[in-house]
Scaffold this active site. Sequence first.
Site, PDB file in Angstrom:
ATOM      1  N   CYS A  75       4.086  -2.517   6.099  1.00  0.00           N
ATOM      2  CA  CYS A  75       3.238  -2.407   4.912  1.00  0.00           C
ATOM      3  C   CYS A  75       2.355  -1.182   5.069  1.00  0.00           C
ATOM      4  CB  CYS A  75       2.383  -3.669   4.772  1.00  0.00           C
ATOM      5  SG  CYS A  75       1.144  -3.596   3.464  1.00  0.00           S
ATOM      6  N   CYS A 190       5.595   2.020  -0.415  1.00  0.00           N
ATOM      7  CA  CYS A 190       5.351   0.583  -0.341  1.00  0.00           C
ATOM      8  C   CYS A 190       6.697  -0.056  -0.064  1.00  0.00           C
ATOM      9  CB  CYS A 190       4.761   0.045  -1.637  1.00  0.00           C
ATOM     10  SG  CYS A 190       4.643  -1.769  -1.711  1.00  0.00           S
TER      11      CYS A 190
END
Length: 264
Positions: A75, A190
């Site tokens: 992440c 992302c």
Amino acid sequence: MQGSGPVLFFDSGLGGLTVLREARYLLPYEPLLYVADDAAFPIGRWPEAELKARIVSLFGDLIAEHGPKAVVIACNTAFTLAGDALREAHPDVPFVGTVPAIKPAAERTSSGLISVLATPGTVRRTYTRSLIDSFASRCHVRLVGSDMLAELAEKHLRGETVSDDALLPEIADCFLEQDGKRTDIVVLACTHYPFLANRFRKIAPWPVDWLDPAEAIARQLVRVLGEEAARHPARNLPDRAIFTSGSKDPGLARLLAGFGLVLD
């Protein structure tokens, strides 16, 4: 000393599965544990101080309970915010981070026009701007923060309808024409976004390279593990997934089964 437990993959939701999938190709015998902090999803909207404290506290529990051999922070938002603090708090645990793939984008671009598609948190982060200064100073880098794409990717992956009309406004600002040149690379900053890459290709105003860092992250994990990587079946137990919300949703369990994971 490194732990003897599984390799732990962490994300706020399902996006880190893109990285886990690549890692399994390279490390087929390594026990894997996927941890999704879905109780905090979407983390890109959290105040930074609160989010950092949450991540550091959560990892204190996870490392104590599971003794991971290595940790992959799959992440961008979590790692660029809390990566240094996690390494400081757990110096014996190897951490593999996820950062926007700005360096490889700068090396590949022909036009010099790059866009970084990310969560608002990653766009705001000083870490991201430092990467641009270090590796892409000769490029024009446009940072595009999306409030909705991570959630839309989750819906898409769960089989819910996500329209082109919902996606197009989220990526439209990635496309720039300047002095007869066009954006030719969009960095997917992302881990959720690669699940939508084929949709992006269909609705984009012109073809670009949608740069997914999952394979590079998996290769870095292999380098970090080195001789510690399992070369033969370590055990017969299935790889597991833990969701901090405690979800036992049958649909989620079926989805995770497609990635070789059992929902705990």
